[in-house]
Design a protein around this motif. Structure first.
Motif, PDB file in Angstrom:
ATOM      1  N   THR A 165     -21.026   4.398   7.082  1.00 28.96           N
ATOM      2  CA  THR A 165     -21.031   3.039   7.638  1.00 28.96           C
ATOM      3  C   THR A 165     -19.616   2.475   7.665  1.00 28.96           C
ATOM      4  O   THR A 165     -19.183   1.876   8.660  1.00 28.96           O
ATOM      5  CB  THR A 165     -21.946   2.123   6.808  1.00 28.96           C
ATOM      6  N   ALA A 166     -18.875   2.680   6.579  1.00 27.07           N
ATOM      7  CA  ALA A 166     -17.510   2.173   6.489  1.00 27.07           C
ATOM      8  C   ALA A 166     -16.545   2.925   7.390  1.00 27.07           C
ATOM      9  O   ALA A 166     -15.494   2.389   7.771  1.00 27.07           O
ATOM     10  CB  ALA A 166     -17.028   2.255   5.039  1.00 27.07           C
ATOM     11  N   ASP A 241       5.845   1.274   4.161  1.00 26.65           N
ATOM     12  CA  ASP A 241       6.373   0.298   3.200  1.00 26.65           C
ATOM     13  C   ASP A 241       5.361  -0.812   2.924  1.00 26.65           C
ATOM     14  O   ASP A 241       5.390  -1.437   1.860  1.00 26.65           O
ATOM     15  CB  ASP A 241       7.682  -0.309   3.718  1.00 26.65           C
ATOM     16  N   SER A 242       4.479  -1.059   3.897  1.00 23.16           N
ATOM     17  CA  SER A 242       3.458  -2.101   3.739  1.00 23.16           C
ATOM     18  C   SER A 242       2.145  -1.540   3.183  1.00 23.16           C
ATOM     19  O   SER A 242       1.134  -2.239   3.183  1.00 23.16           O
ATOM     20  CB  SER A 242       3.194  -2.780   5.093  1.00 23.16           C
ATOM     21  N   SER A 243       2.200  -0.270   2.749  1.00 26.68           N
ATOM     22  CA  SER A 243       1.029   0.389   2.134  1.00 26.68           C
ATOM     23  C   SER A 243      -0.169   0.411   3.077  1.00 26.68           C
ATOM     24  O   SER A 243      -1.275  -0.012   2.725  1.00 26.68           O
ATOM     25  CB  SER A 243       0.660  -0.302   0.814  1.00 26.68           C
ATOM     26  N   LEU A 244       0.051   0.915   4.306  1.00 24.12           N
ATOM     27  CA  LEU A 244      -1.023   0.957   5.304  1.00 24.12           C
ATOM     28  C   LEU A 244      -2.236   1.728   4.802  1.00 24.12           C
ATOM     29  O   LEU A 244      -3.375   1.280   4.970  1.00 24.12           O
ATOM     30  CB  LEU A 244      -0.503   1.585   6.602  1.00 24.12           C
ATOM     31  N   GLU A 245      -2.013   2.885   4.167  1.00 28.24           N
ATOM     32  CA  GLU A 245      -3.146   3.693   3.705  1.00 28.24           C
ATOM     33  C   GLU A 245      -3.995   2.935   2.701  1.00 28.24           C
ATOM     34  O   GLU A 245      -5.230   2.986   2.743  1.00 28.24           O
ATOM     35  CB  GLU A 245      -2.650   5.012   3.097  1.00 28.24           C
ATOM     36  N   ALA A 251     -10.043  -2.001   3.021  1.00 28.06           N
ATOM     37  CA  ALA A 251     -10.912  -2.529   4.073  1.00 28.06           C
ATOM     38  C   ALA A 251     -12.197  -1.713   4.165  1.00 28.06           C
ATOM     39  O   ALA A 251     -13.311  -2.265   4.238  1.00 28.06           O
ATOM     40  CB  ALA A 251     -10.173  -2.516   5.413  1.00 28.06           C
ATOM     41  N   MET A 252     -12.055  -0.386   4.140  1.00 28.42           N
ATOM     42  CA  MET A 252     -13.236   0.472   4.232  1.00 28.42           C
ATOM     43  C   MET A 252     -14.097   0.377   2.983  1.00 28.42           C
ATOM     44  O   MET A 252     -15.330   0.439   3.055  1.00 28.42           O
ATOM     45  CB  MET A 252     -12.813   1.918   4.507  1.00 28.42           C
ATOM     46  N   LYS A 253     -13.471   0.200   1.841  1.00 26.71           N
ATOM     47  CA  LYS A 253     -14.243   0.025   0.609  1.00 26.71           C
ATOM     48  C   LYS A 253     -15.055  -1.268   0.664  1.00 26.71           C
ATOM     49  O   LYS A 253     -16.194  -1.326   0.181  1.00 26.71           O
ATOM     50  CB  LYS A 253     -13.324   0.013  -0.608  1.00 26.71           C
ATOM     51  N   ALA A 254     -14.472  -2.308   1.261  1.00 25.60           N
ATOM     52  CA  ALA A 254     -15.205  -3.566   1.410  1.00 25.60           C
ATOM     53  C   ALA A 254     -16.441  -3.363   2.278  1.00 25.60           C
ATOM     54  O   ALA A 254     -17.524  -3.879   1.967  1.00 25.60           O
ATOM     55  CB  ALA A 254     -14.299  -4.638   2.015  1.00 25.60           C
TER      56      ALA A 254
END
Length: 264
Positions: A165-166, A241-245, A251-254
């Protein structure tokens, strides 16, 4: 077993896509029955596809339920026992566990849970299916068969459905949101809204086609665009640098955690 009479409950985006897929797979419109609580929408679908309204007198071979998760259990409780005793029940609702469906319908019910996504309306969807304890291999092959007309299909253990789902269920919205952000960034750099939309949208489409048709790994495709110390490298460094991963994971965990909440 022949699946010749099919009911669809709920005719939103996914429900309507299922109608189109089933008709494309060879099912007669006279063998397709719909239930929709919104009268105007019900009439629209019946007129558009020539299908019939579901009545309690119709004995179905399968019932595909594409209603909102909060309406799902109430919906199945309203199904006549004559239908649920014999028909395969296929759920397209996020977060609703197979056991909850079986418990509400009775222990012998045949249930398959599906997590689809909206690109199925374009024939490019992603569906993951899980089998209940009473569903058969014939049931599985039938569901896989018609869903394959709308994109890719995988079979997974139900414990992974929240992760699916995520990933793919909510996933299209991630790409839409990212593309919206590119459009807004392009506007801030001086490009008109119309041109920014064309540039970003076509880039999304082209990149997706390269993923599908190039046969190359994502890392290779990324590296092919990235010259050392070039413009793409500068942009990707900013993402790193903005920690995209980590941002994507959170977001996916949410989404994953919300899927679990919906089942409780």
């Amino acid at each position: 077993m022949a699946f010749s009479k099919i009911g669809i409950i709920g005719t939103g985006v996914i429900g309507e896509a299922l109608i189109e897929v089933l008709l494309r797979s060879g099912l007669s419109k006279d063998s397709l029955f719909i239930a929709e609580k919104r009268g105007e929408r019900r009439d629209e679908i019946i007129k558009k596809y020539g299908v019939k309204e579901l009545s309690q007198q119709v004995l179905l071979d399968a019932i595909l339920i594409a209603v909102k998760p909060q309406d799902f259990l109430t919906t199945i409780k309203e199904l006549p026992s004559s239908a649920t005793d014999s028909a395969l029940i296929v759920s397209f609702a996020a977060g609703i566990r197979i056991k909850a469906i079986e418990d509400n319908l009775g222990g012998g019910s045949r249930v398959i849970r599906v997590m689809p996504n909206t690109p199925m309306v374009m024939g490019a969807g992603m569906s993951a299916i899980s089998l209940g304890s009473n569903a058969t291999s014939i049931d599985q092959e039938w569901v896989k068969g018609f869903l394959a007309k709308a994109g890719e299909v995988i079979v997974i253990d139900e414990k992974l459905q929240d992760a699916v789902t995520a990933t793919s269920g909510s996933g299209p919205a991630y790409f839409f949101a990212f593309t919206e952000s590119i459009i807004k960034a392009a506007e801030r750099l001086g490009i008109s809204r119309q041109d920014a939309t064309t540039l970003a949208s076509q880039t999304l489409i082209g990149a997706a086609l390269m993923v599908e048709k190039s046969g190359k790994e994502l890392a290779t495709l990324r590296e092919n665009v990235t010259s050392p110390n070039g413009t793409t490298a500068a942009a990707l460094k900013s993402f790193t640098d903005s920690s995209l991963e980590e941002l994507v994971f959170q977001a996916m965990k949410a989404a994953h955690d919300r899927s679990i909440e919906l089942s409780s």
